[in-house]
Write a protein that holds these residues in place. Structure first.
Motif, PDB file in Angstrom:
ATOM      1  N   ILE A 152       0.854  -1.191   0.000  1.00 52.88           N
ATOM      2  CA  ILE A 152       0.000   0.000   0.000  1.00 52.88           C
ATOM      3  C   ILE A 152       0.891   1.243   0.000  1.00 52.88           C
ATOM      4  O   ILE A 152       1.796   1.353   0.828  1.00 52.88           O
ATOM      5  CB  ILE A 152      -0.954  -0.013   1.221  1.00 52.88           C
ATOM      6  N   PRO A 153       0.674   2.176  -0.944  1.00 62.39           N
ATOM      7  CA  PRO A 153       1.567   3.328  -1.052  1.00 62.39           C
ATOM      8  C   PRO A 153       1.574   4.202   0.199  1.00 62.39           C
ATOM      9  O   PRO A 153       0.530   4.446   0.810  1.00 62.39           O
ATOM     10  CB  PRO A 153       0.992   4.135  -2.230  1.00 62.39           C
ATOM     11  N   GLN A 154       2.749   4.666   0.574  1.00 61.69           N
ATOM     12  CA  GLN A 154       2.899   5.565   1.718  1.00 61.69           C
ATOM     13  C   GLN A 154       4.079   6.484   1.428  1.00 61.69           C
ATOM     14  O   GLN A 154       4.883   6.198   0.547  1.00 61.69           O
ATOM     15  CB  GLN A 154       3.119   4.762   2.997  1.00 61.69           C
TER      16      GLN A 154
ATOM     17  N   ALA B  64      -9.093   4.677  -2.255  1.00 57.84           N
ATOM     18  CA  ALA B  64      -8.945   4.965  -0.822  1.00 57.84           C
ATOM     19  C   ALA B  64      -9.694   3.918   0.000  1.00 57.84           C
ATOM     20  O   ALA B  64      -9.188   3.405   1.004  1.00 57.84           O
ATOM     21  CB  ALA B  64      -9.458   6.365  -0.511  1.00 57.84           C
ATOM     22  N   ARG B  65     -10.888   3.583  -0.426  1.00 56.96           N
ATOM     23  CA  ARG B  65     -11.681   2.598   0.323  1.00 56.96           C
ATOM     24  C   ARG B  65     -11.029   1.227   0.271  1.00 56.96           C
ATOM     25  O   ARG B  65     -11.020   0.489   1.262  1.00 56.96           O
ATOM     26  CB  ARG B  65     -13.098   2.541  -0.232  1.00 56.96           C
ATOM     27  N   ASP B  66     -10.468   0.900  -0.882  1.00 54.23           N
ATOM     28  CA  ASP B  66      -9.807  -0.398  -1.021  1.00 54.23           C
ATOM     29  C   ASP B  66      -8.552  -0.471  -0.132  1.00 54.23           C
ATOM     30  O   ASP B  66      -8.359  -1.437   0.613  1.00 54.23           O
ATOM     31  CB  ASP B  66      -9.448  -0.606  -2.499  1.00 54.23           C
TER      32      ASP B  66
ATOM     33  N   ASP C 194      -6.500   7.344   7.468  1.00 54.87           N
ATOM     34  CA  ASP C 194      -6.188   8.692   6.983  1.00 54.87           C
ATOM     35  C   ASP C 194      -5.167   8.659   5.843  1.00 54.87           C
ATOM     36  O   ASP C 194      -4.174   7.930   5.922  1.00 54.87           O
ATOM     37  CB  ASP C 194      -5.617   9.539   8.126  1.00 54.87           C
ATOM     38  N   PHE C 195      -5.418   9.477   4.841  1.00 50.38           N
ATOM     39  CA  PHE C 195      -4.566   9.504   3.651  1.00 50.38           C
ATOM     40  C   PHE C 195      -4.095  10.912   3.333  1.00 50.38           C
ATOM     41  O   PHE C 195      -4.729  11.898   3.717  1.00 50.38           O
ATOM     42  CB  PHE C 195      -5.386   9.075   2.423  1.00 50.38           C
ATOM     43  N   PHE C 196      -3.015  10.952   2.546  1.00 51.81           N
ATOM     44  CA  PHE C 196      -2.606  12.178   1.879  1.00 51.81           C
ATOM     45  C   PHE C 196      -2.942  12.015   0.409  1.00 51.81           C
ATOM     46  O   PHE C 196      -2.699  10.948  -0.159  1.00 51.81           O
ATOM     47  CB  PHE C 196      -1.090  12.397   2.012  1.00 51.81           C
ATOM     48  N   LEU C 197      -3.475  13.069  -0.174  1.00 50.95           N
ATOM     49  CA  LEU C 197      -3.779  13.049  -1.604  1.00 50.95           C
ATOM     50  C   LEU C 197      -3.084  14.249  -2.237  1.00 50.95           C
ATOM     51  O   LEU C 197      -3.404  15.394  -1.924  1.00 50.95           O
ATOM     52  CB  LEU C 197      -5.297  13.136  -1.807  1.00 50.95           C
TER      53      LEU C 197
ATOM     54  N   LEU D  81      -2.178   8.933  -4.083  1.00 46.27           N
ATOM     55  CA  LEU D  81      -2.744   8.654  -2.772  1.00 46.27           C
ATOM     56  C   LEU D  81      -1.722   7.907  -1.910  1.00 46.27           C
ATOM     57  O   LEU D  81      -1.141   6.916  -2.356  1.00 46.27           O
ATOM     58  CB  LEU D  81      -3.994   7.793  -2.987  1.00 46.27           C
ATOM     59  N   PHE D  82      -1.508   8.393  -0.677  1.00 46.13           N
ATOM     60  CA  PHE D  82      -0.603   7.715   0.261  1.00 46.13           C
ATOM     61  C   PHE D  82      -1.349   7.460   1.559  1.00 46.13           C
ATOM     62  O   PHE D  82      -1.960   8.382   2.110  1.00 46.13           O
ATOM     63  CB  PHE D  82       0.609   8.603   0.576  1.00 46.13           C
TER      64      PHE D  82
END
Ligand code: ADP
Ligand code: MG
Ligand code: MG
Ligand code: K
Length: 337
Positions: free
Chosen positions: A130-132, A261-263, A281-284, A290-291
């Motif tokens: 998962i991207p971060q 994001a939901r996935d 929580d994400f950064f877009l 999306l991270f």
């Protein structure tokens, strides 16, 4: 039984969440016991609150009777640990409740511990693909032995500005945004006040969007909402003191970003062994990258908090939401028997 307050820096947030939840539980005709954990870690059994708590002094005045923590053990009672941060959201209380063999709301020991520790979360997300944002974990002893090496490691893989965060904290406590080596050093020293494990992250200019998650094995997610920031850094004051946070629900983002994001939220929740609830929580970025930033296993829970508002947008009202997470806690306990 509502367990609230707590020793962590997020004590006040917990009191506010507890007050809203208490209204919902009473509305749903449950008999409620209140157990307050003071900042010094002492436990008190208190009478019901009828007024919105203004601050901690109100709680202290509630002439609660001090009890030993294990005195909460009672039959046919589910515990709702409305505790944020270390000593509450991090698996310690969850382990204690497991030992007492009492059902409780929310994630278990593993999910709580992994969700609270930012380094552990990163490791798990990495495994899950998962991207971060890029990061460097820093352990206090290693830093003390060779600070130069840590500077080089950070500057070798990240560019300023960076964010320095204690691994085991929440509500932006102990976090700094740093622009150069001197600030990086100060940021590290500040973060080490809270934890011996610290994370240095690539700072990014991004929108912040959040997805609410509900469920045990059967995991449901909401559309994302956005925290519309007036300041670039969503700090503790912005969150709780000045109340300058505005929310946009659902977030105005492309449909594929919503779906992604939901996935990611669901996958992250599953790999962390999430149960009951979490807010992811994400950064877009402005290029729509999306991270995933973090999972909060006991998100802020006042009626005006993002988590319940995200569910309201999906058609679940606050009182029903509280009822549902209580049922999930009971189901999880019964299934593990
Ligand atoms: P906490 O658990 O304390 O909420 P976060 O990782 O969510 O910790 O950080 C708090 C806030 O700091 C975020 O909501 C965001 O506003 C800002 N922030 C954190 N990390 C970054 C980053 N890498 N780039 C930009 N802003 C960040
Ligand atoms: Mg957090
Ligand atoms: Mg956060
Ligand atoms: K977290």
């Amino acid at each position: 039984m509502l367990l609230y307050g707590g020793k962590s820096a997020e004590h006040e947030v917990s009191i506010l969440s507890a007050f809203s939840i208490l209204q919902a539980i009473s509305y749903n005709f449950y008999e409620v016991q209140l157990v307050f954990i003071a900042k010094d870690g002492r436990w008190y059994k208190g009478p019901l609150l009828t007024e919105k708590p203004v601050d901690d002094s109100v709680m202290q005045l509630a002439d609660g009777q001090e009890i030993a923590p294990c005195a909460i053990k009672s039959e046919n009672t589910i515990v709702f640990p409305v505790l944020h941060g270390p000593n509450g959201e991090d698996g310690t209380i969850q382990g204690f409740l497991e030992t007492l063999d009492m059902p409780y709301v929310g994630g278990g020991v593993l999910a709580s511990a992994c969700g609270m520790d930012k380094i552990m979360t990163k490791h798990l997300l990495q495994v899950a693909g998962i991207p971060q944002v890029p990061y460097v974990p820093v352990i206090r002893n290693v830093w003390r032995e060779n600070p130069k090496q840590i500077f080089e490691q950070c500057e070798g893989s990240l560019i300023y500005p960076m964010f320095v965060k204690p691994a085991n904290m929440g509500s932006s406590v102990g976090i700094s945004k740093v622009e150069n080596r001197e600030e990086l050093q100060n940021g590290l020293l500040e973060a080490f006040r809270y934890d011996q494990r610290v994370i240095v992250e690539q700072g990014i200019d991004a929108r912040e969007i959040e997805v609410a998650i509900l469920g045990n094995e059967d995991v449901r997610t909401t559309f994302a909402g956005e925290i519309v920031k007036e300041e670039a850094f969503y700090d503790y004051n912005a969150k709780y003191v000045d109340n300058t946070i505005k929310m946009q629900i659902p977030a105005e983002i492309p449909e594929e970003v919503q779906t992604k994001a939901r996935d990611y939220a669901k996958r992250a929740y599953m790999i962390l062994d999430g149960a009951g609830l979490s807010r992811c929580d994400f950064f877009l970025t402005h290029k729509n990258e999306l991270f995933l930033n973090e999972l909060n296993t006991m998100p802020g829970f006042t009626e005006f908090s993002m988590y319940p508002l995200l569910w309201e947008n999906m058609g679940i009202q606050y009182n029903d939401l509280v009822e549902e997470i209580i049922q999930l806690g009971l189901n999880r306990y019964n299934q593990r028997k």
